[in-house]
Design a protein around this motif. Structure first.
Motif, mmCIF file in Angstrom:
data_model
loop_
_atom_site.group_PDB
_atom_site.id
_atom_site.type_symbol
_atom_site.label_atom_id
_atom_site.label_comp_id
_atom_site.label_asym_id
_atom_site.label_seq_id
_atom_site.Cartn_x
_atom_site.Cartn_y
_atom_site.Cartn_z
ATOM 1 N N PRO A 136 4.479 2.160 2.054
ATOM 2 C CA PRO A 136 3.617 3.068 1.284
ATOM 3 C C PRO A 136 3.170 2.488 -0.061
ATOM 4 C CG PRO A 136 5.863 3.894 1.343
ATOM 5 C CD PRO A 136 5.818 2.695 2.236
ATOM 6 N N ASP A 137 3.885 1.484 -0.577
ATOM 7 C CA ASP A 137 3.487 0.882 -1.851
ATOM 8 C C ASP A 137 2.254 -0.009 -1.685
ATOM 9 O OD1 ASP A 137 5.611 2.134 -3.137
ATOM 10 O OD2 ASP A 137 6.972 0.473 -2.665
ATOM 11 N N THR A 138 2.231 -0.805 -0.628
ATOM 12 C CA THR A 138 1.096 -1.708 -0.404
ATOM 13 C C THR A 138 0.079 -1.134 0.581
ATOM 14 O OG1 THR A 138 2.246 -2.842 1.390
ATOM 15 C CG2 THR A 138 2.514 -3.729 -0.838
ATOM 16 N N LEU A 139 0.424 0.000 1.222
ATOM 17 C CA LEU A 139 -0.435 0.648 2.227
ATOM 18 C C LEU A 139 -0.728 -0.272 3.408
ATOM 19 C CD1 LEU A 139 -2.978 2.408 -0.140
ATOM 20 C CD2 LEU A 139 -0.876 3.337 0.806
ATOM 21 N N VAL A 140 0.258 -1.071 3.795
ATOM 22 C CA VAL A 140 0.101 -2.009 4.906
ATOM 23 C C VAL A 140 0.953 -1.533 6.082
ATOM 24 C CG1 VAL A 140 0.539 -4.373 5.671
ATOM 25 C CG2 VAL A 140 -0.381 -3.952 3.392
ATOM 26 N N LEU A 141 0.335 -1.507 7.254
ATOM 27 C CA LEU A 141 1.034 -1.190 8.482
ATOM 28 C C LEU A 141 1.183 -2.479 9.270
ATOM 29 C CD1 LEU A 141 2.226 0.906 10.458
ATOM 30 C CD2 LEU A 141 -0.064 1.128 11.416
ATOM 31 N N ARG A 142 2.428 -2.936 9.414
ATOM 32 C CA ARG A 142 2.687 -4.179 10.133
ATOM 33 C C ARG A 142 2.747 -3.909 11.628
ATOM 34 N NH1 ARG A 142 6.871 -3.917 6.736
ATOM 35 N NH2 ARG A 142 8.299 -3.934 8.467
ATOM 36 N N SER A 143 2.260 -4.876 12.406
ATOM 37 C CA SER A 143 2.387 -4.790 13.856
ATOM 38 C C SER A 143 3.803 -5.214 14.236
ATOM 39 C CB SER A 143 1.351 -5.683 14.527
ATOM 40 O OG SER A 143 1.559 -7.016 14.164
ATOM 41 N N PHE A 196 0.138 8.555 6.496
ATOM 42 C CA PHE A 196 -0.134 7.532 5.492
ATOM 43 C C PHE A 196 -0.271 8.106 4.089
ATOM 44 C CE2 PHE A 196 -2.129 4.612 8.899
ATOM 45 C CZ PHE A 196 -0.861 4.205 9.277
ATOM 46 N N ILE A 197 -0.705 9.354 3.956
ATOM 47 C CA ILE A 197 -0.812 9.923 2.601
ATOM 48 C C ILE A 197 0.481 10.600 2.167
ATOM 49 C CG2 ILE A 197 -3.302 10.207 2.721
ATOM 50 C CD1 ILE A 197 -2.814 13.217 3.065
ATOM 51 N N GLY A 198 1.460 10.647 3.062
ATOM 52 C CA GLY A 198 2.785 11.121 2.658
ATOM 53 C C GLY A 198 3.101 12.567 2.967
ATOM 54 N N ALA A 215 -6.713 14.606 16.837
ATOM 55 C CA ALA A 215 -5.344 14.920 16.432
ATOM 56 C C ALA A 215 -4.581 13.652 16.056
ATOM 57 C CB ALA A 215 -4.619 15.662 17.553
ATOM 58 N N HIS A 216 -4.803 12.579 16.808
ATOM 59 C CA HIS A 216 -4.150 11.313 16.493
ATOM 60 C C HIS A 216 -4.611 10.797 15.127
ATOM 61 C CE1 HIS A 216 -2.391 7.341 17.092
ATOM 62 N NE2 HIS A 216 -3.554 6.845 16.666
ATOM 63 N N ALA A 217 -5.904 10.838 14.880
ATOM 64 C CA ALA A 217 -6.433 10.339 13.607
ATOM 65 C C ALA A 217 -5.936 11.179 12.427
ATOM 66 C CB ALA A 217 -7.956 10.336 13.644
ATOM 67 N N ILE A 218 -5.911 12.498 12.591
ATOM 68 C CA ILE A 218 -5.428 13.369 11.521
ATOM 69 C C ILE A 218 -3.937 13.161 11.289
ATOM 70 C CG2 ILE A 218 -5.038 15.774 10.870
ATOM 71 C CD1 ILE A 218 -7.676 16.421 12.364
ATOM 72 N N ASP A 222 10.900 8.380 14.084
ATOM 73 C CA ASP A 222 9.787 8.032 13.212
ATOM 74 C C ASP A 222 9.417 6.582 13.517
ATOM 75 O OD1 ASP A 222 7.943 7.629 11.237
ATOM 76 O OD2 ASP A 222 9.267 8.118 9.574
ATOM 77 N N ALA A 223 8.464 6.388 14.410
ATOM 78 C CA ALA A 223 8.126 5.056 14.906
ATOM 79 C C ALA A 223 7.488 4.162 13.850
ATOM 80 C CB ALA A 223 7.203 5.168 16.109
ATOM 81 N N LEU A 224 6.884 4.738 12.829
ATOM 82 C CA LEU A 224 6.208 3.938 11.811
ATOM 83 C C LEU A 224 7.063 3.677 10.576
ATOM 84 C CD1 LEU A 224 2.653 5.547 11.887
ATOM 85 C CD2 LEU A 224 3.462 3.519 13.062
ATOM 86 N N LYS A 225 8.240 4.238 10.521
ATOM 87 C CA LYS A 225 9.062 4.161 9.307
ATOM 88 C C LYS A 225 9.336 2.725 8.864
ATOM 89 C CE LYS A 225 13.312 5.862 7.290
ATOM 90 N NZ LYS A 225 14.509 6.655 7.488
ATOM 91 N N ASP A 226 9.718 1.859 9.781
ATOM 92 C CA ASP A 226 10.052 0.486 9.426
ATOM 93 C C ASP A 226 8.834 -0.424 9.346
ATOM 94 O OD1 ASP A 226 12.732 1.186 9.350
ATOM 95 O OD2 ASP A 226 12.991 0.769 11.492
ATOM 96 N N ARG A 227 7.685 0.053 9.800
ATOM 97 C CA ARG A 227 6.500 -0.807 9.837
ATOM 98 C C ARG A 227 5.475 -0.484 8.757
ATOM 99 N NH1 ARG A 227 4.321 -1.221 15.743
ATOM 100 N NH2 ARG A 227 3.641 0.834 15.169
ATOM 101 N N TYR A 228 5.577 0.678 8.110
ATOM 102 C CA TYR A 228 4.578 1.067 7.110
ATOM 103 C C TYR A 228 5.180 0.974 5.718
ATOM 104 C CZ TYR A 228 1.227 3.779 4.452
ATOM 105 O OH TYR A 228 0.324 4.192 3.513
#
Length: 127
Positions: free
Chosen positions: A109-116, A89-91, A80-83, A101-107
């Motif tokens: 979508p243009d470069t597909l990079v998730l920052r730590s 990531f695919i929007g 479930a986590h992986a899905i 939304d915990a990933l909003k400021d770290r992901y």
């Protein structure tokens, strides 16, 4: 008496599976649907396996039922986590009333990079 207890476990397990299926139908977005199915599905399958163990009462059936319980308990949350992460990531859109939304400021979508998280936040916690 054992048959009655096994039937009770089977019935309760089936009710949890019904709740899981209703969660798929009623929840508004992918993440909440997965939450409903993961929790209720694992509990329902585990209760059904407990009923099977009680009804048959053989060591080979008990071992197989315990293996099914362990496998679903370990793999369902990971899947479930992986899905959920892949869908983010695919929007796939979140529900309009989503609070956090915990990933909003770290992901990005243009470069597909998730920052730590920032390094200075980690260094503040250590000192």
């Amino acid at each position: 008496m054992i048959e009655l207890l096994a039937a009770l476990f089977l019935l309760i397990g089936c009710l949890f599976m019904l709740v899981a299926s209703l969660g798929v139908y009623r929840m508004p977005d992918l993440l909440t649907r997965m939450h409903a199915t993961t929790k209720s599905g694992v509990l329902g399958a585990s209760l059904i396996m407990c009923g099977v163990m009680l009804f048959f009462g053989e060591s080979s059936v008990t071992l197989k039922a315990l293996a099914v319980m362990a496998f679903t308990t370990l793999t369902s949350p990971i899947a479930a986590h992986a899905i959920g992460r892949a869908s983010y990531f695919i929007g796939v859109p979140l529900w309009k009333h989503t609070v956090k939304d915990a990933l909003k400021d770290r992901y990005d979508p243009d470069t597909l990079v998730l920052r730590s998280p920032d390094q200075d936040a980690d260094s503040n916690k250590k000192s």
